[in-house]
Design a protein around this motif. Structure first.
Motif, PDB file in Angstrom:
ATOM      1  N   LYS A 191     -39.203 -16.491  64.993  1.00  0.00           N
ATOM      2  CA  LYS A 191     -40.151 -16.465  66.113  1.00  0.00           C
ATOM      3  C   LYS A 191     -41.543 -16.903  65.661  1.00  0.00           C
ATOM      4  N   LEU A 192     -41.956 -16.468  64.471  1.00  0.00           N
ATOM      5  CA  LEU A 192     -43.252 -16.897  63.931  1.00  0.00           C
ATOM      6  C   LEU A 192     -43.276 -18.404  63.722  1.00  0.00           C
ATOM      7  N   ARG A 193     -42.211 -18.942  63.153  1.00  0.00           N
ATOM      8  CA  ARG A 193     -42.126 -20.386  62.915  1.00  0.00           C
ATOM      9  C   ARG A 193     -42.211 -21.157  64.236  1.00  0.00           C
ATOM     10  N   THR A 194     -41.468 -20.710  65.232  1.00  0.00           N
ATOM     11  CA  THR A 194     -41.484 -21.371  66.538  1.00  0.00           C
ATOM     12  C   THR A 194     -42.871 -21.314  67.169  1.00  0.00           C
ATOM     13  N   LYS A 195     -43.523 -20.162  67.073  1.00  0.00           N
ATOM     14  CA  LYS A 195     -44.862 -20.001  67.643  1.00  0.00           C
ATOM     15  C   LYS A 195     -45.863 -20.922  66.949  1.00  0.00           C
ATOM     16  N   ILE A 196     -45.784 -21.016  65.625  1.00  0.00           N
ATOM     17  CA  ILE A 196     -46.721 -21.863  64.881  1.00  0.00           C
ATOM     18  C   ILE A 196     -46.497 -23.335  65.200  1.00  0.00           C
ATOM     19  N   ILE A 197     -45.249 -23.754  65.305  1.00  0.00           N
ATOM     20  CA  ILE A 197     -44.959 -25.148  65.671  1.00  0.00           C
ATOM     21  C   ILE A 197     -45.517 -25.454  67.056  1.00  0.00           C
ATOM     22  N   GLN A 238     -46.956 -41.612  56.177  1.00  0.00           N
ATOM     23  CA  GLN A 238     -45.754 -41.451  56.995  1.00  0.00           C
ATOM     24  C   GLN A 238     -45.297 -39.993  57.064  1.00  0.00           C
ATOM     25  N   THR A 239     -45.320 -39.302  55.924  1.00  0.00           N
ATOM     26  CA  THR A 239     -44.963 -37.885  55.894  1.00  0.00           C
ATOM     27  C   THR A 239     -45.985 -37.118  55.059  1.00  0.00           C
ATOM     28  N   GLU A 240     -46.155 -35.892  55.402  1.00  0.00           N
ATOM     29  CA  GLU A 240     -47.079 -35.030  54.659  1.00  0.00           C
ATOM     30  C   GLU A 240     -46.526 -33.613  54.674  1.00  0.00           C
ATOM     31  N   LYS A 241     -46.649 -32.913  53.554  1.00  0.00           N
ATOM     32  CA  LYS A 241     -46.184 -31.534  53.444  1.00  0.00           C
ATOM     33  C   LYS A 241     -47.368 -30.601  53.271  1.00  0.00           C
ATOM     34  N   ALA A 242     -47.206 -29.397  53.807  1.00  0.00           N
ATOM     35  CA  ALA A 242     -48.231 -28.367  53.657  1.00  0.00           C
ATOM     36  C   ALA A 242     -47.542 -27.010  53.583  1.00  0.00           C
ATOM     37  N   ALA A 243     -48.154 -26.098  52.854  1.00  0.00           N
ATOM     38  CA  ALA A 243     -47.681 -24.714  52.796  1.00  0.00           C
ATOM     39  C   ALA A 243     -48.809 -23.831  53.321  1.00  0.00           C
ATOM     40  N   VAL A 244     -48.540 -23.131  54.399  1.00  0.00           N
ATOM     41  CA  VAL A 244     -49.547 -22.313  55.056  1.00  0.00           C
ATOM     42  C   VAL A 244     -49.302 -20.849  54.718  1.00  0.00           C
ATOM     43  N   LYS A 245     -50.313 -20.195  54.152  1.00  0.00           N
ATOM     44  CA  LYS A 245     -50.263 -18.753  53.918  1.00  0.00           C
ATOM     45  C   LYS A 245     -51.084 -18.095  55.016  1.00  0.00           C
ATOM     46  N   PHE A 246     -50.484 -17.114  55.664  1.00  0.00           N
ATOM     47  CA  PHE A 246     -51.176 -16.453  56.769  1.00  0.00           C
ATOM     48  C   PHE A 246     -50.711 -15.012  56.871  1.00  0.00           C
ATOM     49  N   MET A 247     -51.423 -14.261  57.696  1.00  0.00           N
ATOM     50  CA  MET A 247     -51.027 -12.895  58.012  1.00  0.00           C
ATOM     51  C   MET A 247     -51.318 -12.646  59.484  1.00  0.00           C
ATOM     52  N   ILE A 248     -50.793 -11.551  59.990  1.00  0.00           N
ATOM     53  CA  ILE A 248     -50.996 -11.152  61.382  1.00  0.00           C
ATOM     54  C   ILE A 248     -51.815  -9.868  61.375  1.00  0.00           C
ATOM     55  N   THR A 268     -48.418 -10.873  53.984  1.00  0.00           N
ATOM     56  CA  THR A 268     -48.658 -12.295  53.759  1.00  0.00           C
ATOM     57  C   THR A 268     -47.370 -13.069  53.979  1.00  0.00           C
ATOM     58  N   TYR A 269     -47.434 -14.069  54.846  1.00  0.00           N
ATOM     59  CA  TYR A 269     -46.320 -14.952  55.125  1.00  0.00           C
ATOM     60  C   TYR A 269     -46.661 -16.343  54.598  1.00  0.00           C
ATOM     61  N   THR A 270     -45.665 -17.072  54.105  1.00  0.00           N
ATOM     62  CA  THR A 270     -45.844 -18.456  53.681  1.00  0.00           C
ATOM     63  C   THR A 270     -44.865 -19.315  54.460  1.00  0.00           C
TER      64      THR A 270
END
Length: 113
Positions: free
Chosen positions: A33-39, A52-62, A103-105
């Protein structure tokens, strides 16, 4: 007596195993659900991409209000980092059973059309 204690031990182990598996399904549901909400919150990103493509790692909390707080964005492109922070920071997630201040990544892959 020995058979009774073995039977009791097996029953207890089965019960604990069942309850521990339920926590995993709840955790997986919250993560999805978190992934869907962030997308959804990121929306259209096509004008931000240089390659053309780029990667990112997002660290967040609620937080207790249910808002996403971005802690860091690990990417090579500064404009993508700024884009993610602007789109996600302090936006409401409204997801049940989420662990507050954990903490979520989330790895994100941006693909240019």
């Amino acid at each position: 007596m020995k058979k009774l204690s073995i039977l009791l031990l097996i029953t207890l182990m089965t019960t604990f195993t069942t309850f521990s598996n339920n926590n995993r399904s709840i955790r997986d549901e919250v993560s999805n659900k978190l992934r869907t909400k962030i997308i959804t919150l990121l929306g259209n990103y096509q004008n931000v991409l240089d390659t053309q493509t780029e990667k990112a790692a997002v660290k967040f909390m609620i937080n207790r209000k249910g808002e996403i707080i971005v802690l860091s964005v690990d990417t090579k492109q500064e404009n993508i980092s700024t884009f993610i922070k602007n789109k996600l920071n302090y936006k409401e997630a409204n997801i049940k059973n989420v662990k507050y201040f954990a903490t979520y990544t989330l790895p994100i892959k941006f693909i240019k059309n």
